[in-house]
Design a protein around this motif. Structure first.
Motif, PDB file in Angstrom:
ATOM      1  N   TRP A 188       0.834  -1.207   0.000  1.00 28.39           N
ATOM      2  CA  TRP A 188       0.000   0.000   0.000  1.00 28.39           C
ATOM      3  C   TRP A 188       0.871   1.261   0.000  1.00 28.39           C
ATOM      4  CZ3 TRP A 188      -4.747   1.841  -0.799  1.00 28.39           C
ATOM      5  CH2 TRP A 188      -5.072   3.102  -0.304  1.00 28.39           C
ATOM      6  N   THR A 189       1.880   1.276   0.866  1.00 27.43           N
ATOM      7  CA  THR A 189       2.726   2.462   0.992  1.00 27.43           C
ATOM      8  C   THR A 189       3.491   2.756  -0.285  1.00 27.43           C
ATOM      9  OG1 THR A 189       2.985   1.979   3.356  1.00 27.43           O
ATOM     10  CG2 THR A 189       4.536   3.536   2.387  1.00 27.43           C
ATOM     11  N   GLY A 190       4.041   1.711  -0.906  1.00 30.85           N
ATOM     12  CA  GLY A 190       4.816   1.910  -2.124  1.00 30.85           C
ATOM     13  C   GLY A 190       4.003   1.840  -3.398  1.00 30.85           C
ATOM     14  N   GLY A 191       2.831   1.205  -3.351  1.00 31.84           N
ATOM     15  CA  GLY A 191       2.029   1.034  -4.559  1.00 31.84           C
ATOM     16  C   GLY A 191       1.155   2.232  -4.896  1.00 31.84           C
ATOM     17  N   LEU A 192       0.616   2.902  -3.869  1.00 30.66           N
ATOM     18  CA  LEU A 192      -0.270   4.038  -4.129  1.00 30.66           C
ATOM     19  C   LEU A 192       0.427   5.165  -4.899  1.00 30.66           C
ATOM     20  CD1 LEU A 192      -3.260   4.603  -3.483  1.00 30.66           C
ATOM     21  CD2 LEU A 192      -2.490   5.989  -1.564  1.00 30.66           C
ATOM     22  N   PRO A 193       1.693   5.495  -4.605  1.00 27.97           N
ATOM     23  CA  PRO A 193       2.364   6.575  -5.347  1.00 27.97           C
ATOM     24  C   PRO A 193       2.603   6.251  -6.825  1.00 27.97           C
ATOM     25  CG  PRO A 193       3.479   6.167  -3.262  1.00 27.97           C
ATOM     26  CD  PRO A 193       2.516   5.052  -3.465  1.00 27.97           C
ATOM     27  N   LEU A 194       2.407   4.991  -7.230  1.00 26.89           N
ATOM     28  CA  LEU A 194       2.521   4.678  -8.655  1.00 26.89           C
ATOM     29  C   LEU A 194       1.488   5.451  -9.468  1.00 26.89           C
ATOM     30  CD1 LEU A 194       3.112   0.813  -8.576  1.00 26.89           C
ATOM     31  CD2 LEU A 194       4.799   2.601  -9.056  1.00 26.89           C
ATOM     32  N   LEU A 195       0.415   5.890  -8.801  1.00 23.66           N
ATOM     33  CA  LEU A 195      -0.612   6.700  -9.458  1.00 23.66           C
ATOM     34  C   LEU A 195      -0.299   8.200  -9.361  1.00 23.66           C
ATOM     35  CD1 LEU A 195      -3.730   4.711  -8.227  1.00 23.66           C
ATOM     36  CD2 LEU A 195      -2.934   4.873 -10.596  1.00 23.66           C
ATOM     37  N   LEU A 196       0.923   8.529  -8.951  1.00 20.67           N
ATOM     38  CA  LEU A 196       1.368   9.920  -8.798  1.00 20.67           C
ATOM     39  C   LEU A 196       0.470  10.642  -7.801  1.00 20.67           C
ATOM     40  CD1 LEU A 196       2.293  10.727 -12.524  1.00 20.67           C
ATOM     41  CD2 LEU A 196       3.687   9.650 -10.741  1.00 20.67           C
ATOM     42  N   HIS A 197      -0.060  11.802  -8.155  1.00 24.29           N
ATOM     43  CA  HIS A 197      -0.850  12.591  -7.216  1.00 24.29           C
ATOM     44  C   HIS A 197      -2.349  12.342  -7.340  1.00 24.29           C
ATOM     45  CE1 HIS A 197      -0.526  14.592 -11.032  1.00 24.29           C
ATOM     46  NE2 HIS A 197      -1.384  15.537 -10.712  1.00 24.29           N
ATOM     47  N   LEU A 198      -2.746  11.469  -8.262  1.00 22.60           N
ATOM     48  CA  LEU A 198      -4.173  11.203  -8.482  1.00 22.60           C
ATOM     49  C   LEU A 198      -4.914  10.785  -7.205  1.00 22.60           C
ATOM     50  CD1 LEU A 198      -6.524  10.815 -10.602  1.00 22.60           C
ATOM     51  CD2 LEU A 198      -5.803   8.420 -10.678  1.00 22.60           C
ATOM     52  N   PRO A 199      -4.359   9.881  -6.362  1.00 24.93           N
ATOM     53  CA  PRO A 199      -5.118   9.473  -5.173  1.00 24.93           C
ATOM     54  C   PRO A 199      -5.482  10.607  -4.234  1.00 24.93           C
ATOM     55  CG  PRO A 199      -3.316   7.951  -5.589  1.00 24.93           C
ATOM     56  CD  PRO A 199      -3.113   9.118  -6.513  1.00 24.93           C
ATOM     57  N   LEU A 200      -4.703  11.696  -4.240  1.00 23.52           N
ATOM     58  CA  LEU A 200      -5.003  12.823  -3.355  1.00 23.52           C
ATOM     59  C   LEU A 200      -6.121  13.704  -3.882  1.00 23.52           C
ATOM     60  CD1 LEU A 200      -1.385  13.948  -2.357  1.00 23.52           C
ATOM     61  CD2 LEU A 200      -2.900  12.308  -1.211  1.00 23.52           C
ATOM     62  N   ALA A 201      -6.506  13.498  -5.134  1.00 21.59           N
ATOM     63  CA  ALA A 201      -7.521  14.344  -5.748  1.00 21.59           C
ATOM     64  C   ALA A 201      -8.764  13.552  -6.151  1.00 21.59           C
ATOM     65  CB  ALA A 201      -6.939  15.054  -6.973  1.00 21.59           C
ATOM     66  N   ARG A 202      -8.986  12.421  -5.507  1.00 25.24           N
ATOM     67  CA  ARG A 202     -10.200  11.615  -5.665  1.00 25.24           C
ATOM     68  C   ARG A 202     -10.575  11.092  -4.286  1.00 25.24           C
ATOM     69  NH1 ARG A 202      -9.301  13.705  -9.800  1.00 25.24           N
ATOM     70  NH2 ARG A 202      -9.389  12.905 -11.941  1.00 25.24           N
ATOM     71  N   TYR A 203     -11.835  10.737  -4.095  1.00 30.89           N
ATOM     72  CA  TYR A 203     -12.207  10.236  -2.770  1.00 30.89           C
ATOM     73  C   TYR A 203     -12.191   8.711  -2.700  1.00 30.89           C
ATOM     74  CZ  TYR A 203     -17.152   9.428  -4.196  1.00 30.89           C
ATOM     75  OH  TYR A 203     -18.307   8.987  -4.794  1.00 30.89           O
ATOM     76  N   ASP A 204     -11.474   8.073  -3.622  1.00 34.92           N
ATOM     77  CA  ASP A 204     -11.385   6.620  -3.610  1.00 34.92           C
ATOM     78  C   ASP A 204     -10.505   6.094  -2.482  1.00 34.92           C
ATOM     79  OD1 ASP A 204     -12.696   5.575  -6.357  1.00 34.92           O
ATOM     80  OD2 ASP A 204     -11.776   7.534  -6.649  1.00 34.92           O
ATOM     81  N   VAL A 205      -9.582   6.901  -1.970  1.00 31.34           N
ATOM     82  CA  VAL A 205      -8.807   6.481  -0.798  1.00 31.34           C
ATOM     83  C   VAL A 205      -9.742   6.294   0.391  1.00 31.34           C
ATOM     84  CG1 VAL A 205      -7.081   7.219   0.887  1.00 31.34           C
ATOM     85  CG2 VAL A 205      -6.622   7.481  -1.554  1.00 31.34           C
ATOM     86  N   GLN A 206     -10.720   7.196   0.546  1.00 25.77           N
ATOM     87  CA  GLN A 206     -11.654   7.100   1.658  1.00 25.77           C
ATOM     88  C   GLN A 206     -12.493   5.828   1.591  1.00 25.77           C
ATOM     89  OE1 GLN A 206     -10.695   9.784   0.101  1.00 25.77           O
ATOM     90  NE2 GLN A 206     -11.162  11.694   1.168  1.00 25.77           N
ATOM     91  N   VAL A 207     -13.029   5.533   0.411  1.00 20.73           N
ATOM     92  CA  VAL A 207     -13.877   4.348   0.296  1.00 20.73           C
ATOM     93  C   VAL A 207     -13.043   3.076   0.400  1.00 20.73           C
ATOM     94  CG1 VAL A 207     -13.821   4.213  -2.234  1.00 20.73           C
ATOM     95  CG2 VAL A 207     -15.782   3.324  -1.019  1.00 20.73           C
ATOM     96  N   THR A 208     -11.812   3.102  -0.110  1.00 20.98           N
ATOM     97  CA  THR A 208     -10.922   1.952   0.028  1.00 20.98           C
ATOM     98  C   THR A 208     -10.592   1.713   1.492  1.00 20.98           C
ATOM     99  OG1 THR A 208      -9.986   2.354  -2.166  1.00 20.98           O
ATOM    100  CG2 THR A 208      -8.710   0.958  -0.685  1.00 20.98           C
ATOM    101  N   ALA A 209     -10.441   2.787   2.255  1.00 21.17           N
ATOM    102  CA  ALA A 209     -10.161   2.655   3.686  1.00 21.17           C
ATOM    103  C   ALA A 209     -11.279   1.883   4.386  1.00 21.17           C
ATOM    104  CB  ALA A 209      -9.992   4.032   4.318  1.00 21.17           C
ATOM    105  N   LEU A 210     -12.528   2.164   4.034  1.00 22.46           N
ATOM    106  CA  LEU A 210     -13.654   1.446   4.642  1.00 22.46           C
ATOM    107  C   LEU A 210     -13.625  -0.031   4.283  1.00 22.46           C
ATOM    108  CD1 LEU A 210     -16.433   4.132   4.077  1.00 22.46           C
ATOM    109  CD2 LEU A 210     -15.519   3.389   6.286  1.00 22.46           C
ATOM    110  N   ALA A 211     -13.275  -0.350   3.025  1.00 21.17           N
ATOM    111  CA  ALA A 211     -13.188  -1.746   2.612  1.00 21.17           C
ATOM    112  C   ALA A 211     -12.055  -2.468   3.329  1.00 21.17           C
ATOM    113  CB  ALA A 211     -12.994  -1.825   1.091  1.00 21.17           C
ATOM    114  N   VAL A 212     -10.907  -1.804   3.453  1.00 27.17           N
ATOM    115  CA  VAL A 212      -9.757  -2.392   4.140  1.00 27.17           C
ATOM    116  C   VAL A 212     -10.087  -2.638   5.612  1.00 27.17           C
ATOM    117  CG1 VAL A 212      -7.412  -1.928   4.952  1.00 27.17           C
ATOM    118  CG2 VAL A 212      -8.022  -1.491   2.563  1.00 27.17           C
TER     119      VAL A 212
END
Length: 422
Positions: free
Chosen positions: A126-150
């Protein structure tokens, strides 16, 4: 004390990696206007679209007659949350809250990974894989919904009820987290998780129905979506443009979709494949005979992969979901999904090459754009096939002579009644 000394080093390394990579993601976010980073297209969704919806939601109503509003009611709570930090702009508050949820996922995966018999590979992925999407994860709310699933998957082993509640909340934000409950062991665990998920979902829907006008307005707009240019069907049609297909790309329903002959057939094919995948997952659950601690996580990743690959829309932010679910799988040393996690990482890196770096080529159907899109989608399709195959094999008895639903316990795979999941 010895275990603390053994784990403290990797944990500190993970913390340093998180701080470094998130700092780099923030730097990229600040420089989003650079043409190679999309010329501002990544951050525009938060600063313009989400902020516009925030204004509507703040007045007690969900957006109506807005073709871009295609999300369940709890998505409104996520979009309203930046208002809790009034000393920041909406965009700044959104990014801060997204980073906070990212840190929560990292901490949860790390805590699980330091337990006896568990692995820190999930937190590392998770720590090293998310930055493969560059800055996109910080500008979408998919991190929030993924957090609930995790959190749902990590809670299932100790409290199926809590796992069900997290899954229900996630499903009310973006539907797909409902799939994380597919692999709960039969019996009390399933009854607890599914029962509490239904109760929490009903209570949440009741809250939004009382607090906001038009809570189900998203249903009408979802039905109008076509074939996005990044989907499997979209890739096939884009390649067909080189063979004389007269269609083209158009921005509609919040995405670049293909219009022209055979588009409806491609959409129907996608929906049919989704139905087939659902039937396969039901068949797996009915015929599964062995559950390990990893089975719920493995089943969740497989299910979301299958639904993603057959979707009419495979946006780059969907990779956030897959990275998160793959990370949960890797917290268990008994997961069957290690090769799948590797394929997900490769597909994630290719998604970044597609968007934002070479999205113009994809829209214009140049050979480089088509081949990038084809490579990403073929890897995702391969990951889905490998995932289901390995999930199926892991759930079958080792010996053909074993016909009971509760086979002889193995060191890494216990029958349902041997699992302490209640």
């Amino acid at each position: 004390m010895n275990r603390l000394r053994v784990t403290s080093g990797p944990v500190h390394a993970l913390a340093a990696l998180w701080l470094t990579t998130r700092g780099l993601m923030l730097w990229l976010l600040v420089h989003d206007s650079t043409p190679l980073l999309g010329g501002g297209s990544v951050t525009r969704e938060v600063s313009q679209l989400y902020f516009r919806w925030y204004g509507v939601l703040a007045h007690g109503s969900f957006p109506t007659h807005d073709t871009l509003w295609q999300y369940p009611p709890a998505a409104g709570a996520v979009l309203l949350a930046p208002g809790l930090l009034p000393w920041l702009t909406y965009f700044q508050a959104f990014v801060v809250l997204t980073l906070a949820m990212d840190a929560l996922v990292t901490a949860a995966l790390t805590r699980t990974g330091t337990r006896p018999g568990r692995s820190l590979l999930g937190a590392a992925l998770w720590t090293g894989g998310l930055p493969l999407l560059l800055h996109l994860p910080l500008a979408r709310y998919d991190v929030q919904v993924t957090a609930l699933a995790v959190l749902s998957l990590l809670a299932l082993g100790r409290s199926p009820r809590a796992g069900g509640v997290y899954a229900a909340l996630g499903a009310l934000v973006k539907v797909w987290p409902a799939l994380v409950l597919l692999g709960t062991p039969r019996g009390r665990s399933t009854r607890g998780a599914w029962g509490w998920a239904l109760a929490a979902g009903a209570a949440s829907l009741g809250f939004f129905a009382v607090s906001f006008d038009h809570p189900l307005s998203f249903v009408r707009e979802q039905g109008g979506r076509g074939v996005q240019i990044e989907s499997l069907g979209g890739t096939a049609l884009n390649l067909a443009r080189h063979a004389g297909w007269p269609g083209g790309a158009r921005y509609q329903y919040g995405a670049v979709e293909l219009v022209g002959p055979q588009v409806r057939a491609a959409a129907t094919a996608s929906l049919t494949l989704t139905a087939v995948c659902f039937a396969l997952l039901v068949l797996w659950r009915v015929r599964a005979r062995r559950w390990s601690e990893a089975t719920p996580c493995d089943a969740a990743l497989c299910a979301v992969l299958l639904f993603t690959v057959t979707s009419r829309v495979i946006s780059p932010q969907y990779m956030i979901w897959l990275v998160g679910l793959a990370a949960v799988c890797l917290t268990s040393r008994h997961t069957s999904q290690r090769p799948v996690a590797a394929l997900v990482l490769v597909a994630t890196a290719l998604s970044t090459l597609v968007f934002p770096m070479h999205y113009g080529d994809v829209i214009d159907a140049t050979w480089s754009g088509c081949l990038l899109m084809l490579a990403r989608n073929l890897i995702l399709a391969a990951a889905a096939v490998v995932s289901f195959t390995r999930l199926w094999r892991a759930a079958r008895p080792e010996s053909k002579s074993v016909h009971t639903t509760e086979p002889r316990p193995a060191s890494h795979c216990l029958p349902e009644r041997a699992l302490n999941l209640s």
